[in-house]
Design a protein around this motif. Structure first.
Motif, PDB file in Angstrom:
ATOM      1  N   ILE A 124       2.934 -10.867   4.709  1.00 22.19           N
ATOM      2  CA  ILE A 124       2.320 -10.702   3.393  1.00 22.19           C
ATOM      3  C   ILE A 124       3.172 -11.233   2.245  1.00 22.19           C
ATOM      4  CG2 ILE A 124       0.920  -8.749   4.096  1.00 22.19           C
ATOM      5  CD1 ILE A 124       2.969  -6.908   2.800  1.00 22.19           C
ATOM      6  N   GLY A 125       4.410 -11.611   2.484  1.00 22.01           N
ATOM      7  CA  GLY A 125       5.265 -12.160   1.437  1.00 22.01           C
ATOM      8  C   GLY A 125       6.636 -11.520   1.447  1.00 22.01           C
ATOM      9  N   SER A 126       7.477 -11.985   0.544  1.00 18.89           N
ATOM     10  CA  SER A 126       8.852 -11.495   0.528  1.00 18.89           C
ATOM     11  C   SER A 126       9.050 -10.280  -0.366  1.00 18.89           C
ATOM     12  CB  SER A 126       9.796 -12.614   0.075  1.00 18.89           C
ATOM     13  OG  SER A 126       9.449 -13.015  -1.240  1.00 18.89           O
ATOM     14  N   GLY A 127       8.059  -9.934  -1.180  1.00 17.12           N
ATOM     15  CA  GLY A 127       8.227  -8.774  -2.039  1.00 17.12           C
ATOM     16  C   GLY A 127       6.918  -8.316  -2.648  1.00 17.12           C
ATOM     17  N   LEU A 128       6.913  -7.069  -3.092  1.00 14.55           N
ATOM     18  CA  LEU A 128       5.770  -6.511  -3.802  1.00 14.55           C
ATOM     19  C   LEU A 128       6.047  -6.568  -5.291  1.00 14.55           C
ATOM     20  CD1 LEU A 128       5.010  -3.317  -1.683  1.00 14.55           C
ATOM     21  CD2 LEU A 128       3.744  -5.456  -1.693  1.00 14.55           C
ATOM     22  N   PRO A 129       5.088  -7.030  -6.084  1.00 11.61           N
ATOM     23  CA  PRO A 129       5.324  -7.058  -7.531  1.00 11.61           C
ATOM     24  C   PRO A 129       5.442  -5.644  -8.090  1.00 11.61           C
ATOM     25  CG  PRO A 129       3.068  -7.688  -7.006  1.00 11.61           C
ATOM     26  CD  PRO A 129       3.787  -7.531  -5.715  1.00 11.61           C
ATOM     27  N   ALA A 130       6.370  -5.466  -9.001  1.00 10.74           N
ATOM     28  CA  ALA A 130       6.588  -4.156  -9.616  1.00 10.74           C
ATOM     29  C   ALA A 130       6.010  -4.164 -11.029  1.00 10.74           C
ATOM     30  CB  ALA A 130       8.069  -3.830  -9.650  1.00 10.74           C
ATOM     31  N   LEU A 182      -7.591  -1.299   3.638  1.00  7.62           N
ATOM     32  CA  LEU A 182      -7.067  -2.587   4.103  1.00  7.62           C
ATOM     33  C   LEU A 182      -5.553  -2.660   3.931  1.00  7.62           C
ATOM     34  CD1 LEU A 182      -9.766  -5.121   2.877  1.00  7.62           C
ATOM     35  CD2 LEU A 182      -9.293  -4.382   5.212  1.00  7.62           C
ATOM     36  N   LEU A 183      -5.030  -2.123   2.840  1.00  7.11           N
ATOM     37  CA  LEU A 183      -3.581  -2.094   2.632  1.00  7.11           C
ATOM     38  C   LEU A 183      -2.899  -1.231   3.684  1.00  7.11           C
ATOM     39  CD1 LEU A 183      -1.264  -2.995   0.797  1.00  7.11           C
ATOM     40  CD2 LEU A 183      -1.627  -0.916  -0.516  1.00  7.11           C
ATOM     41  N   LEU A 184      -3.484  -0.110   4.016  1.00  6.28           N
ATOM     42  CA  LEU A 184      -2.941   0.757   5.055  1.00  6.28           C
ATOM     43  C   LEU A 184      -2.970   0.055   6.419  1.00  6.28           C
ATOM     44  CD1 LEU A 184      -1.898   3.594   5.782  1.00  6.28           C
ATOM     45  CD2 LEU A 184      -4.271   4.219   6.215  1.00  6.28           C
ATOM     46  N   LEU A 185      -4.058  -0.605   6.731  1.00 10.03           N
ATOM     47  CA  LEU A 185      -4.181  -1.332   7.993  1.00 10.03           C
ATOM     48  C   LEU A 185      -3.156  -2.461   8.078  1.00 10.03           C
ATOM     49  CD1 LEU A 185      -5.835  -1.709  10.623  1.00 10.03           C
ATOM     50  CD2 LEU A 185      -7.233  -3.324   9.335  1.00 10.03           C
ATOM     51  N   GLY A 240      -0.285  -2.623   6.479  1.00 14.72           N
ATOM     52  CA  GLY A 240       1.040  -2.014   6.596  1.00 14.72           C
ATOM     53  C   GLY A 240       1.346  -1.580   8.024  1.00 14.72           C
ATOM     54  N   VAL A 241       0.372  -0.997   8.702  1.00 11.51           N
ATOM     55  CA  VAL A 241       0.567  -0.573  10.087  1.00 11.51           C
ATOM     56  C   VAL A 241       0.771  -1.792  10.988  1.00 11.51           C
ATOM     57  CG1 VAL A 241      -0.608   0.495  12.050  1.00 11.51           C
ATOM     58  CG2 VAL A 241      -0.635   1.615   9.833  1.00 11.51           C
ATOM     59  N   ALA A 242       0.022  -2.851  10.750  1.00 12.66           N
ATOM     60  CA  ALA A 242       0.169  -4.067  11.549  1.00 12.66           C
ATOM     61  C   ALA A 242       1.546  -4.703  11.349  1.00 12.66           C
ATOM     62  CB  ALA A 242      -0.926  -5.063  11.192  1.00 12.66           C
ATOM     63  N   GLU A 243       2.036  -4.747  10.115  1.00 13.72           N
ATOM     64  CA  GLU A 243       3.361  -5.307   9.839  1.00 13.72           C
ATOM     65  C   GLU A 243       4.462  -4.462  10.466  1.00 13.72           C
ATOM     66  OE1 GLU A 243       4.685  -8.151   8.343  1.00 13.72           O
ATOM     67  OE2 GLU A 243       2.631  -8.771   8.639  1.00 13.72           O
TER      68      GLU A 243
END
Length: 155
Positions: A128-134, A28-31, A33-36
């Motif tokens: 999906i948002g403005s950033g990925l949590p690190a 789902l994350l890969l899908l 990412g491709v859509a974005e």
């Protein structure tokens, strides 16, 4: 030689479900990412086309044959910015080429005496948002600028 015994089907029940539960979030994350990425390319292509239309309009209107150079007045500047944002010379709020694009994102100017330049700067914002949590340090920002610039000789 030793005989290899196979496990009975009852011992393997549920293994496929566990493997699917592990792989599903990654798929789902890969899908997503491709859509974005596709959405970003669509917005960038729209910006490029709007930029080309605006600079083509400006190049046709800004040439002053008496002086032999380009001149940009305030009315032409406003119309060019509106073409870059809305696709037409008159403002049409709510019908932007790319959501969130404003005339403040458009820069219009001359390059030398015979060329005009239009540049559009836009910040892409993923769904999906403005950033990925690190895990360590600050969040990884996902917003990044899309810039479309075109230079054309006055007609």
């Amino acid at each position: 030689m030793e005989r290899c015994d196979f496990k009975h089907p009852q011992a393997q029940q549920g293994v496929a479900m566990v493997e699917f539960a592990i792989a599903l979030p990654l798929l789902l994350l890969l899908l997503l990412g491709v859509a974005e990425f596709g959405r970003m390319l669509h917005q960038y292509n729209s910006l490029l086309q709007a930029n080309r239309d605006a600079v083509r309009y400006l190049a046709g209107q800004a040439w002053n044959a008496n002086l032999g150079k380009v001149e940009i007045n305030s009315v032409l500047l406003a119309r060019t910015r509106n073409i870059a944002v809305y696709g037409v010379p008159a403002p049409q709020p709510g019908k932007e080429v790319v959501p969130g694009l404003t005339t403040a994102n458009v820069t219009v100017g001359t390059v030398g005496a015979e060329h005009v330049q239009v540049s559009i700067s836009y910040v892409f914002r993923p769904v999906i948002g403005s950033g990925l949590p690190a895990l360590i340090g600050n969040a990884i920002p996902l917003n990044f600028p899309l810039v479309a610039t075109t230079v054309m000789r006055g007609l």
